[in-house]
Design a protein around this motif. Sequence first.
Motif, PDB file in Angstrom:
ATOM      1  N   SER A 256     -31.455  62.714  17.350  1.00 39.08           N
ATOM      2  CA  SER A 256     -30.306  61.841  17.564  1.00 39.08           C
ATOM      3  C   SER A 256     -29.207  62.530  18.367  1.00 39.08           C
ATOM      4  O   SER A 256     -28.458  61.883  19.081  1.00 39.08           O
ATOM      5  CB  SER A 256     -29.741  61.367  16.218  1.00 39.08           C
ATOM      6  OG  SER A 256     -29.355  62.481  15.426  1.00 39.08           O
ATOM      7  N   ARG A 257     -29.078  63.840  18.265  1.00 35.36           N
ATOM      8  CA  ARG A 257     -28.088  64.604  19.014  1.00 35.36           C
ATOM      9  C   ARG A 257     -28.722  65.923  19.435  1.00 35.36           C
ATOM     10  O   ARG A 257     -29.532  66.486  18.710  1.00 35.36           O
ATOM     11  CB  ARG A 257     -26.827  64.889  18.178  1.00 35.36           C
ATOM     12  CG  ARG A 257     -25.979  63.666  17.878  1.00 35.36           C
ATOM     13  CD  ARG A 257     -25.296  63.160  19.140  1.00 35.36           C
ATOM     14  NE  ARG A 257     -24.384  62.054  18.860  1.00 35.36           N
ATOM     15  CZ  ARG A 257     -24.733  60.795  18.812  1.00 35.36           C
ATOM     16  NH1 ARG A 257     -25.998  60.475  19.029  1.00 35.36           N
ATOM     17  NH2 ARG A 257     -23.843  59.846  18.577  1.00 35.36           N
ATOM     18  N   ALA A 258     -28.351  66.387  20.618  1.00 36.39           N
ATOM     19  CA  ALA A 258     -28.899  67.661  21.097  1.00 36.39           C
ATOM     20  C   ALA A 258     -27.885  68.327  22.015  1.00 36.39           C
ATOM     21  O   ALA A 258     -27.204  67.657  22.802  1.00 36.39           O
ATOM     22  CB  ALA A 258     -30.228  67.440  21.837  1.00 36.39           C
ATOM     23  N   GLU A 259     -27.784  69.645  21.897  1.00 35.50           N
ATOM     24  CA  GLU A 259     -26.975  70.447  22.809  1.00 35.50           C
ATOM     25  C   GLU A 259     -27.890  71.111  23.833  1.00 35.50           C
ATOM     26  O   GLU A 259     -29.116  71.029  23.747  1.00 35.50           O
ATOM     27  CB  GLU A 259     -26.184  71.490  22.027  1.00 35.50           C
ATOM     28  CG  GLU A 259     -25.163  70.873  21.077  1.00 35.50           C
ATOM     29  CD  GLU A 259     -24.348  71.934  20.362  1.00 35.50           C
ATOM     30  OE1 GLU A 259     -24.712  73.129  20.480  1.00 35.50           O
ATOM     31  OE2 GLU A 259     -23.365  71.574  19.682  1.00 35.50           O
ATOM     32  N   ALA A 260     -27.279  71.798  24.777  1.00 36.44           N
ATOM     33  CA  ALA A 260     -28.060  72.352  25.882  1.00 36.44           C
ATOM     34  C   ALA A 260     -29.121  73.331  25.390  1.00 36.44           C
ATOM     35  O   ALA A 260     -30.253  73.330  25.868  1.00 36.44           O
ATOM     36  CB  ALA A 260     -27.128  73.039  26.880  1.00 36.44           C
TER      37      ALA A 260
ATOM     38  N   GLY B  56     -21.745  69.576  26.360  1.00 36.83           N
ATOM     39  CA  GLY B  56     -21.619  69.091  24.989  1.00 36.83           C
ATOM     40  C   GLY B  56     -22.932  68.531  24.478  1.00 36.83           C
ATOM     41  O   GLY B  56     -24.013  69.031  24.824  1.00 36.83           O
ATOM     42  N   THR B  57     -22.863  67.499  23.677  1.00 40.48           N
ATOM     43  CA  THR B  57     -24.063  66.921  23.088  1.00 40.48           C
ATOM     44  C   THR B  57     -24.425  65.616  23.791  1.00 40.48           C
ATOM     45  O   THR B  57     -23.564  64.904  24.307  1.00 40.48           O
ATOM     46  CB  THR B  57     -23.868  66.644  21.589  1.00 40.48           C
ATOM     47  OG1 THR B  57     -22.812  65.700  21.426  1.00 40.48           O
ATOM     48  CG2 THR B  57     -23.533  67.924  20.838  1.00 40.48           C
ATOM     49  N   ILE B  58     -25.710  65.325  23.799  1.00 36.77           N
ATOM     50  CA  ILE B  58     -26.217  64.063  24.330  1.00 36.77           C
ATOM     51  C   ILE B  58     -27.209  63.492  23.330  1.00 36.77           C
ATOM     52  O   ILE B  58     -27.632  64.174  22.386  1.00 36.77           O
ATOM     53  CB  ILE B  58     -26.905  64.249  25.700  1.00 36.77           C
ATOM     54  CG1 ILE B  58     -28.177  65.105  25.549  1.00 36.77           C
ATOM     55  CG2 ILE B  58     -25.946  64.842  26.719  1.00 36.77           C
ATOM     56  CD1 ILE B  58     -29.036  65.151  26.783  1.00 36.77           C
ATOM     57  N   ARG B  59     -27.565  62.260  23.548  1.00 36.29           N
ATOM     58  CA  ARG B  59     -28.634  61.639  22.755  1.00 36.29           C
ATOM     59  C   ARG B  59     -29.850  61.512  23.661  1.00 36.29           C
ATOM     60  O   ARG B  59     -29.951  60.574  24.448  1.00 36.29           O
ATOM     61  CB  ARG B  59     -28.195  60.269  22.248  1.00 36.29           C
ATOM     62  CG  ARG B  59     -29.220  59.627  21.326  1.00 36.29           C
ATOM     63  CD  ARG B  59     -28.682  58.373  20.686  1.00 36.29           C
ATOM     64  NE  ARG B  59     -29.621  57.820  19.719  1.00 36.29           N
ATOM     65  CZ  ARG B  59     -29.375  56.764  18.960  1.00 36.29           C
ATOM     66  NH1 ARG B  59     -28.203  56.147  19.066  1.00 36.29           N
ATOM     67  NH2 ARG B  59     -30.270  56.333  18.105  1.00 36.29           N
ATOM     68  N   PRO B  60     -30.778  62.450  23.577  1.00 33.70           N
ATOM     69  CA  PRO B  60     -31.875  62.481  24.555  1.00 33.70           C
ATOM     70  C   PRO B  60     -32.837  61.323  24.374  1.00 33.70           C
ATOM     71  O   PRO B  60     -32.950  60.738  23.291  1.00 33.70           O
ATOM     72  CB  PRO B  60     -32.557  63.817  24.273  1.00 33.70           C
ATOM     73  CG  PRO B  60     -32.257  64.113  22.843  1.00 33.70           C
ATOM     74  CD  PRO B  60     -30.891  63.537  22.582  1.00 33.70           C
TER      75      PRO B  60
ATOM     76  N   CYS C 127     -34.213  72.127  28.246  1.00 27.56           N
ATOM     77  CA  CYS C 127     -32.866  72.025  27.686  1.00 27.56           C
ATOM     78  C   CYS C 127     -32.735  70.726  26.900  1.00 27.56           C
ATOM     79  O   CYS C 127     -33.439  69.746  27.161  1.00 27.56           O
ATOM     80  CB  CYS C 127     -31.820  72.057  28.794  1.00 27.56           C
ATOM     81  SG  CYS C 127     -31.852  73.554  29.817  1.00 27.56           S
ATOM     82  N   PHE C 128     -31.807  70.743  25.956  1.00 25.55           N
ATOM     83  CA  PHE C 128     -31.493  69.574  25.135  1.00 25.55           C
ATOM     84  C   PHE C 128     -32.728  69.105  24.353  1.00 25.55           C
ATOM     85  O   PHE C 128     -33.086  67.937  24.360  1.00 25.55           O
ATOM     86  CB  PHE C 128     -30.949  68.426  26.000  1.00 25.55           C
ATOM     87  CG  PHE C 128     -29.696  68.771  26.741  1.00 25.55           C
ATOM     88  CD1 PHE C 128     -28.461  68.708  26.105  1.00 25.55           C
ATOM     89  CD2 PHE C 128     -29.752  69.191  28.063  1.00 25.55           C
ATOM     90  CE1 PHE C 128     -27.308  69.041  26.809  1.00 25.55           C
ATOM     91  CE2 PHE C 128     -28.597  69.519  28.758  1.00 25.55           C
ATOM     92  CZ  PHE C 128     -27.367  69.454  28.121  1.00 25.55           C
ATOM     93  N   GLY C 129     -33.338  70.033  23.671  1.00 26.75           N
ATOM     94  CA  GLY C 129     -34.489  69.692  22.841  1.00 26.75           C
ATOM     95  C   GLY C 129     -34.242  69.858  21.367  1.00 26.75           C
ATOM     96  O   GLY C 129     -35.138  69.609  20.554  1.00 26.75           O
ATOM     97  N   ALA C 130     -33.041  70.277  20.955  1.00 19.91           N
ATOM     98  CA  ALA C 130     -32.670  70.446  19.544  1.00 19.91           C
ATOM     99  C   ALA C 130     -33.628  71.383  18.825  1.00 19.91           C
ATOM    100  O   ALA C 130     -34.006  71.155  17.675  1.00 19.91           O
ATOM    101  CB  ALA C 130     -32.615  69.086  18.848  1.00 19.91           C
ATOM    102  N   GLY C 131     -34.041  72.448  19.522  1.00 17.80           N
ATOM    103  CA  GLY C 131     -34.879  73.458  18.894  1.00 17.80           C
ATOM    104  C   GLY C 131     -36.316  73.066  18.673  1.00 17.80           C
ATOM    105  O   GLY C 131     -37.045  73.743  17.949  1.00 17.80           O
ATOM    106  N   THR C 132     -36.795  71.997  19.323  1.00 19.22           N
ATOM    107  CA  THR C 132     -38.175  71.559  19.128  1.00 19.22           C
ATOM    108  C   THR C 132     -39.163  72.275  20.052  1.00 19.22           C
ATOM    109  O   THR C 132     -40.371  72.126  19.892  1.00 19.22           O
ATOM    110  CB  THR C 132     -38.286  70.044  19.384  1.00 19.22           C
ATOM    111  OG1 THR C 132     -37.889  69.756  20.732  1.00 19.22           O
ATOM    112  CG2 THR C 132     -37.385  69.273  18.428  1.00 19.22           C
TER     113      THR C 132
END
Length: 409
Positions: free
Chosen positions: A158-162, A173-177, A190-195
Amino acid sequence: MTSATAPSPAGTDPAPGRTAPGSDTLIRDPRRLRRLAGWALVVVLVLVVAGAGLLLTVPAAQRRDSYDPELAGPGGTKALAEILRGQGVTVDVVRSRADAERALDDRTTLVMSDPYTLSDAAASALVRDAHDVVLLSASARMLRILELGRYGSDVSPSRAEADCDVPAFAHVGTIRPGQLFAPGPAVTACFGAGTGDGAVLISDHGARRAIVDGTDLFTNEHLAENGNAALGLALLGAQPHVVWYVPSYDDTDRTDADAPKRLADLTPGWVTPAIALLMIVALLAAVWRGRRFGPLVAETLPVTVRASETMHGRARLTARAADSAHAADALRAGTTARLALRLGLAARADPGAVADAAADRIRADRAGCRALLTGPLPATDAELVPFARSLSDLETAVEHAVRIERNTP
């Protein structure tokens, strides 16, 4: 409430919403709702089939790309293009591959959605001539051509940083990928929320290649959300010049005869006949359901229904509806009709005249008889029982008086 209610005589008006005696036509037919629902279903089916047919027959070339930088609708990207221009970036919108190739140089970013109308060779040549390439919509073919990776997880955070070391993304900042991608060798996610996957894939070997699913990020509808605008500037504003290529079938280099030109060409051969058959069935259903016009016509029943069965059936319906007033009206109408017959009056004589004649015959008070035959009706079951008894007593008294007069020499 008593269930022995007398049927209404001819000439009396039925209560609103009830069945008129001696007629098959309902003033308010509850089955009308079912008929209307059936027609509504037929209309919806026809509209759905017609819409599907239009979608399959409208050429794709006539529909503008959803990432069109000159489109101000929710699916366009005009807002992002204007933001880039406001930051001093020159944005040129081109709609042909030749114009795009002429405008490319070493200080230009090529921006486009998936060039579905170009062959692999043409798409590879186009991105090879560009210094930076940003692809706003993904396809397995372009992931392969750009050597960025492949499709990743279908479940997006739902939210992810770079969460990557790309300096341009430090202040996004944060986006909703949207769609996540699995990076290939030497590709940064980038913007994978640690996945391990990323909403943005970037490869930087002197010339940057990036891919991102911009549907929920860069369109006019979503650009103002979260850090979407900042991400768009970071990706598209790295160079002072942007060439925004909008692919279309008018610019295709495909020469094979079986290249799809319409959505109908992408569907199995049985789809179009099936749609035509559904439309014919819908038309026949409309004719079938609409074969009767005008009000219902009274017809002779093939069986004889005894009056007592009809009377008891109506009485049960009235009792179930707890409609004391209607039951009392039916009782009084029947009593009035029988009294008129006993007293030698017309069948449709005024109830007041019948009450006066009955009072004179039994030597009773006219006001009391008029109150019984023309006064207000009882509203509860407790009032209905004595009202019915009073009607029965009046009818019995008149019958007794008439019998005595007939037997008197």
